[in-house]
Enzyme design. Structure first.
Site, PDB file in Angstrom:
ATOM      1  N   ASP A  66      39.169  45.572  43.075  1.00 56.48           N
ATOM      2  CA  ASP A  66      37.832  45.065  42.855  1.00 56.48           C
ATOM      3  C   ASP A  66      37.349  44.384  44.142  1.00 56.48           C
ATOM      4  O   ASP A  66      37.990  43.466  44.638  1.00 56.48           O
ATOM      5  CB  ASP A  66      37.888  44.067  41.698  1.00 56.48           C
ATOM      6  CG  ASP A  66      36.540  43.465  41.412  1.00 56.48           C
ATOM      7  OD1 ASP A  66      35.600  44.244  41.236  1.00 56.48           O
ATOM      8  OD2 ASP A  66      36.436  42.236  41.393  1.00 56.48           O
ATOM      9  N   THR A  99      30.730  46.135  43.460  1.00 61.72           N
ATOM     10  CA  THR A  99      30.889  45.143  44.517  1.00 61.72           C
ATOM     11  C   THR A  99      31.378  45.775  45.811  1.00 61.72           C
ATOM     12  O   THR A  99      30.982  45.362  46.885  1.00 61.72           O
ATOM     13  CB  THR A  99      31.877  44.050  44.080  1.00 61.72           C
ATOM     14  OG1 THR A  99      33.036  44.680  43.556  1.00 61.72           O
ATOM     15  CG2 THR A  99      31.282  43.168  43.023  1.00 61.72           C
ATOM     16  N   THR A 100      32.245  46.773  45.696  1.00 67.76           N
ATOM     17  CA  THR A 100      32.716  47.431  46.909  1.00 67.76           C
ATOM     18  C   THR A 100      31.562  48.195  47.563  1.00 67.76           C
ATOM     19  O   THR A 100      31.382  48.133  48.772  1.00 67.76           O
ATOM     20  CB  THR A 100      33.861  48.403  46.586  1.00 67.76           C
ATOM     21  OG1 THR A 100      34.793  47.731  45.771  1.00 67.76           O
ATOM     22  CG2 THR A 100      34.528  48.877  47.834  1.00 67.76           C
ATOM     23  N   ASP A 397      34.477  44.417  34.577  1.00 63.46           N
ATOM     24  CA  ASP A 397      33.454  45.225  35.246  1.00 63.46           C
ATOM     25  C   ASP A 397      32.806  46.176  34.248  1.00 63.46           C
ATOM     26  O   ASP A 397      31.593  46.318  34.205  1.00 63.46           O
ATOM     27  CB  ASP A 397      34.077  46.032  36.398  1.00 63.46           C
ATOM     28  CG  ASP A 397      34.329  45.145  37.599  1.00 63.46           C
ATOM     29  OD1 ASP A 397      34.187  43.920  37.441  1.00 63.46           O
ATOM     30  OD2 ASP A 397      34.667  45.678  38.660  1.00 63.46           O
TER      31      ASP A 397
END
Lengths: 560, 560
Positions: A66, A99-100, A397
């Site tokens: 994550d 998020t990445t 997530d």
């Protein structure tokens, strides 16, 4: 600067130890720091992304893929690179997934314009171009997104399932995608449609077993609390019990801290002792009178009370964690009582079935078939502590993604399809405008392609080849073609393949990445005041990872 | 150059370690050099296309900003002469809240121009005299330059237009949105007599995530916490504000409760419960639906409040409590008890909503045009408005907040003095032209200084042009502007930062207008700072005393 003066000793303007650097080299060094961060993260993107094992200063290992978690654990000190950590966190809070992507995108935007900066293009022009391009991108998403009909619950549910499994496909649990996506969607649908407070989904971790043994409790589950003797005689399962939630200590104790008793005769002494017992018995009787069969309390329930309840076939549990008790109230109704007197029926809750059950090595109290169930609990199983933690993060997530999809049912195809489509749209538009902006917009389009490209690279596919194929498709108006990491072709229509993502994730990622890139570009000078006191320099960066981030830390040209 | 007489050695006037610098070379010119360095530092941050600075202060906090007041506060200037400039700019911040950068740049430029005169052999006092003459002339000319003034009564559009230039210099590209937000918020709290407008009534709440377009204005206040009890949403409610803790009264003096017999002991708790219940029942009977507590809320108190269906919000900051009282028009009560009709406030909507990932509590008053607005409902007019800012990173939010603060201060300044002058450097150039002409007509040595002062004013349009169009363009644009100003209606021509044609534009036509008062103060303060630096002929620095360093108090800068 030209001063009509002979050489002078330097003028001390700022406090000793202040470090300033400015100009192009400074900007370029900021960019390289951001790139270094993105490089660490790049390999985690996509269904074939790899995980990172991070050991903190206390020697605890964490395995994760994550983006937000990795950046948090890396403890980044470079001021410009901290911006990227911020946007990952913001994305985590706002949509919970992607998020990445947002970090990769921001870094790529900077990389694409680095050459222009070196050639002397004003950052302001680049920023203007970026802003225009991001507006265009968002407009494009809005125009192509597919709104799913919420009126048909079956169809809506299948949409949510698809969103959840897309989010999971890049995570550790992708092998159990159908199982977990089902679980996540059910969990979210348990919640109040108006509010969707994800804090009401409790997550309990029980090491041991396989991940298929994880289960969803439609209600509340919490670990058996510490109990005194007598608890084993209490019944462990009920049908339709009344449930009383207390914030009262059921133990022999002083009524008030600063109260003092003065007795004159020995006989009075016994009366006082009796009175103390009397107080607790009155409480217990009041509780029994309410008809409650399950008594929970935030505070301890002592020996005496436990035994007393056992004699009357009542189950009790003391020292229940506050958030668990809160969720019990949400699930069964009633409210938490801070006094034993004057408890009425409406303050009690009820549920269809209560039992204490063995899960793995632990005993759990389960409340199921709740009437007012606006809450649920995920009990996660797995081999190792780190493993379960990563499962929890992945599920979080997925829950966030499903939640967003419930709130606004707009979706786009994932797997790089939407990014490529935006890129081709921006390219088209760019060719119609004159001037330097054209170059900047094309750079923006190129940066967007980093997502499909990285997915290919991580999956071991030939990215150049696949990108070419995809560009052809998109040029012909096949807007949902994206990367296929499983098939022999390498590309497919991701809408038909049910790789779906809420459009909000993408909108927010593009917005945040653009803002972060603009922020970094707008800086022309770094001034670092000396730290007021040398605190302990902070935890050492984990080997290999953060060092790379630190290396891009050349401070540029020193001022004078 | 001044002649130096060799000093006799070994005559010790000061204690060991004293630094004594005197004379033109050592003191005046070096001071000028330091000041020039400071003004160069902030120069690149001036105007809409000013670049940001990345400043890390002594506590390791990160700032990305182009706000001069923030930059100089955080970099800790130590040079005594440069500090004079810092003080002048702080005075401007206190007086006007805007145009702090102009002060630094103007004062720096005036001193640079003075340097040449000093080297030529002019005495500082002659320069001071000339500068003062020039500044008096400029200020009187400035009065005649006003082209328009803020229309009254105030409307959102006219306020936003007046705000735009000030905000554009901080957040170029977002000025339309921000100006709209600030204008809306300010109008919401504008008292019937605008002269009483208080900048403290416009609050800012920063919530990370999303982007600027998600920002909104709330007519009331927003708190970053959830209500304590189970009641989360109330409409059209009476509000009681307590500054004390909601609990059983505790004695300040140490005391013990003396129990004489068992009977007393048995009734002790019951008495306490009865007392609390009665207290809150009275409050509920008076119609109060929302309680705001300034301190802790006892568990037993919470229990009864939940039963009575009263929402409880804890506000720990005394300042916030005061502002909240202004929103709901309540009197804060120092004792727990039912408020009288005058003491109770009223709020239209009390609710808990999710913004981004944060759950916040909103208290707001409805206005005409809202869905549930009821004209006869007797709603209070809110006296505090909150701007909820959204942005990708914390630094960006901080920077947006500074822009909003500047905007609110501009409104305050404009209400005091509604006259507007053309912006974009047009006014400065026109003043330079007129003062130059005035200087030519003067007799004596002071005319040189007056003319230099006029040239110093050119720095504003030149810096605007340099920052926007690149270094070489500055002089070109300034000379083009001089040509334009010769023509009829020439006084309104300023720098075009977009450079669509030749880098000049008519400021009035493009609605780039600045407050006359801000310019007035900037010129006044800059001249004062410059003359006081010039009037110094010796610097005597005592040796810093030894001993342990006094720890610096890091007060929160938002505190008031």
């Amino acid at each position: 600067m030209q001063r009509g003066l002979p050489m002078q000793p330097t003028v001390v303007l700022l406090k000793e130890g202040t470090d300033t650097s400015q100009g192009k080299p400074q900007l370029l060094s900021n960019i390289s720091a951001c790139l270094a961060i993105a490089e660490t993260l790049a390999s985690t993107l996509g269904p074939r992304g790899m995980d990172k094992l991070i050991v903190n200063e206390r020697g605890e290992a964490q395995i994760t893929n994550d983006g937000a978690t990795i950046l948090k654990l890396l403890d980044i000190v470079h001021p410009a690179a901290r911006t990227l950590v911020d946007i990952a966190r913001a994305q985590d809070a706002e949509v919970g997934d992607g998020t990445t992507s947002v970090v990769l995108l921001a870094a790529r935007l900077l990389k694409e314009v680095r050459n222009y900066i070196e050639e002397g293009v004003s950052p302001h022009i680049i920023m203007k171009g970026f802003r225009k391009a991001s507006e265009l991108a968002i407009e494009h998403i809005k125009s192509v997104q597919i709104t799913v009909d919420k009126s048909d619950p079956e169809q809506f549910r299948s949409l949510l399932l698809k969103c959840a499994s897309t989010s999971m496909s890049s995570k550790l649990i992708h092998s159990e995608k159908p199982f977990f996506s089902n679980m996540v969607v059910e969990a979210v649908q348990c919640l109040d449609e108006e509010d969707l407070n994800e804090n009401l989904i409790g997550v309990k971790k029980v090491p041991g077993g396989g991940m298929q043994d994880s289960l969803l409790v439609r209600g509340v589950a919490f670990k058996k609390t510490f109990t005194y003797a007598g608890a084993e005689q209490q019944p462990k399962s009920f049908r339709n019990p009344l449930i009383l939630s207390l914030n009262v200590e059921l133990e022999l104790k002083a009524e008030k801290d600063n109260a003092e008793v003065r007795v004159e005769h020995v006989s009075d002494y016994q009366a006082i002792v009796d009175a103390e017992w009397e107080i607790i018995y009155r409480k217990l009787e009041a509780i029994e009178k309410t008809g409650a069969k399950v008594v929970l309390s935030k505070l301890p329930i002592g020996d005496l009370a436990t035994q007393w309840f056992a004699d009357r076939d009542i189950f009790c549990a003391g020292r229940v964690p506050a958030d668990d008790l809160q969720r019990v109230v949400q699930a069964v109704g009633g409210s938490i009582q801070s006094t034993c007197s004057d408890i009425k029926r409406e303050h009690l809750g009820t549920c269809g079935f209560f039992e204490e059950k063995q899960i793995g090595g632990e005993r759990y109290n389960l409340f199921t078939e709740c009437t007012k169930a606006k809450t649920c609990t995920l009990v996660l199983r797995g081999g190792a502590e780190q493993f379960i933690e990563e499962v929890e993060r992945s599920l979080h997530d997925a829950i966030m993604v499903v939640k967003r999809a419930v709130k606004n049912g707009d979706i786009v195809a994932g797997g790089g399809a939407i990014e490529l489509d935006i890129a081709s749209r921006i390219r088209q538009h760019a060719l119609s405008i004159p001037g330097k902006l054209q170059m900047v917009m094309i750079a923006f389009a190129k940066a967007l392609e980093v997502i499909p490209r990285q997915i290919c690279d991580n999956a071991g596919l030939d990215s150049t080849d696949i990108m070419n194929k995809l560009r052809v498709k998109h040029a012909n108006g096949e807007k949902w073609y994206g990367v296929d990491v499983d098939g022999p072709e390498g590309i497919r229509n991701n809408l038909d393949a049910f790789v779906w993502e809420p459009s909000l994730v993408k909108v927010n990622a593009i917005n945040s990445a653009t803002e972060a890139a603009c922020l970094i570009l707008s800086v022309d000078e770094t001034v670092r005041a000396p730290q007021s006191e040398a605190q302990n320099p902070g935890p050492r960066a984990p080997p290999g990872t953060a060092q790379r981030a630190l290396r891009g830390r050349g401070r540029g040209m020193p001022r004078r | 150059m001044s002649l130096k007489v060799p000093k006799a050695q070994n005559i010790q006037l000061f204690k060991d370690g004293y630094k004594h610098l005197s004379g033109l070379e050592d003191a005046v010119l070096r001071n000028i050099q330091a000041v020039a360095e400071l003004s160069d530092l902030v120069r690149t941050s001036f105007g809409p296309n000013g670049r940001n600075k990345l400043v890390i202060n002594h506590l390791g906090r990160l700032f990305v900003t182009s706000d001069a007041a923030t930059i100089i506060r955080e970099i800790e200037v130590v040079h005594p002469a440069a500090k004079l400039l810092v003080m002048a700019s702080q005075a401007q911040e206190a007086e006007m809240g805007d145009a702090t950068n102009s002060v630094l740049i103007l004062a720096g430029e005036m001193l640079k121009k003075a340097e040449n005169l000093l080297i030529m052999g002019l005495h500082p006092s002659e320069i001071i005299k000339g500068y003062e003459l020039a500044s008096v002339k400029a200020l009187s000319e400035l009065e005649s330059l006003s082209t328009s003034s803020l229309p009254s009564p105030l409307t959102k559009a006219s306020l936003a237009a007046a705000l735009k230039p000030a905000i554009a210099s901080k957040q170029y590209g977002y000025e339309d949105q921000l100006a709209g937000l600030v204008a809306e918020a300010s109008l919401a709290v504008m008292p019937s007599n605008p002269k009483n407008f208080n900048v403290d009534n416009v609050r800012v709440v920063k919530i990370m995530g999303g982007n600027l377009s998600g920002s909104t204005v709330v007519r009331g206040m927003v708190f970053g916490r959830e209500p304590e009890g189970i009641v989360k949403k109330v409409k059209k409610a009476k509000v009681a504000v307590f500054t004390t803790a909601l609990d059983i009264a505790q004695t300040e003096t140490k005391g013990t409760v003396l129990l004489k017999n068992a009977e007393e002991m048995l009734n002790f708790t019951r008495g306490e419960e009865k007392q609390l219940e009665k207290m809150f029942q009275e409050i509920a009977d008076s119609g109060v639906k929302v309680i705001v507590a300034g301190s802790a809320v006892g568990e037993l108190a919470m229990h009864y409040l939940n039963r009575l269906g009263i929402a409880v919000l804890k506000v720990l900051s005394k300042f916030d409590l005061r502002r909240l009282c202004r929103v709901v028009n309540a009197t804060p009560l120092a004792r727990v008890g039912a408020p009288t009709a005058e003491e109770a406030g009223f709020v239209d909507v009390f609710e808990t909503i999710e913004i981004g990932g944060d759950r916040v509590t909103v208290l707001r008053q409805l206005v005409e045009g809202d869905a549930e607005y009821d004209a006869a409902g007797g709603s209070e007019k809110t006296r505090t408005a909150t701007i909820v800012l959204r942005g990708a990173t914390q630094n960006r939010l901080d920077d947006l907040e500074r822009a909003v603060d500047d905007g609110v201060n501009v409104i305050k300044a404009l209400i005091k003095d509604p006259r507007l002058v053309p912006g974009a450097g047009a006014t400065e150039l026109e003043l330079a032209k007129r003062v130059e002409a005035y200087g030519n007509g003067l007799k004596g040595l002071s005319q040189h200084a007056v003319k230099r002062w006029a040239q110093a004013l050119e720095v504003v349009p030149r810096t605007l042009a340099e920052n926007a169009l690149g270094g070489a363009e500055g002089n070109e644009v300034v000379s083009r502007l001089y040509a334009k100003h010769e023509g009829p209606e020439g006084a309104v021509w300023g720098v075009d930062v977009e450079a669509e044609k030749d880098g000049t534009l008519s400021a009035t036509e493009h609605q780039i207008l600045d407050s006359l008062a801000a310019k007035q103060w900037a010129i006044k303060l800059a001249t004062e700072a410059a003359t006081s630096v010039l009037s110094v002929d010796a610097i005597i620095m005592s040796r810093p005393a030894g001993g342990p360093k006094i720890p610096q108090q890091a007060g929160n800068w938002d505190e008031d």
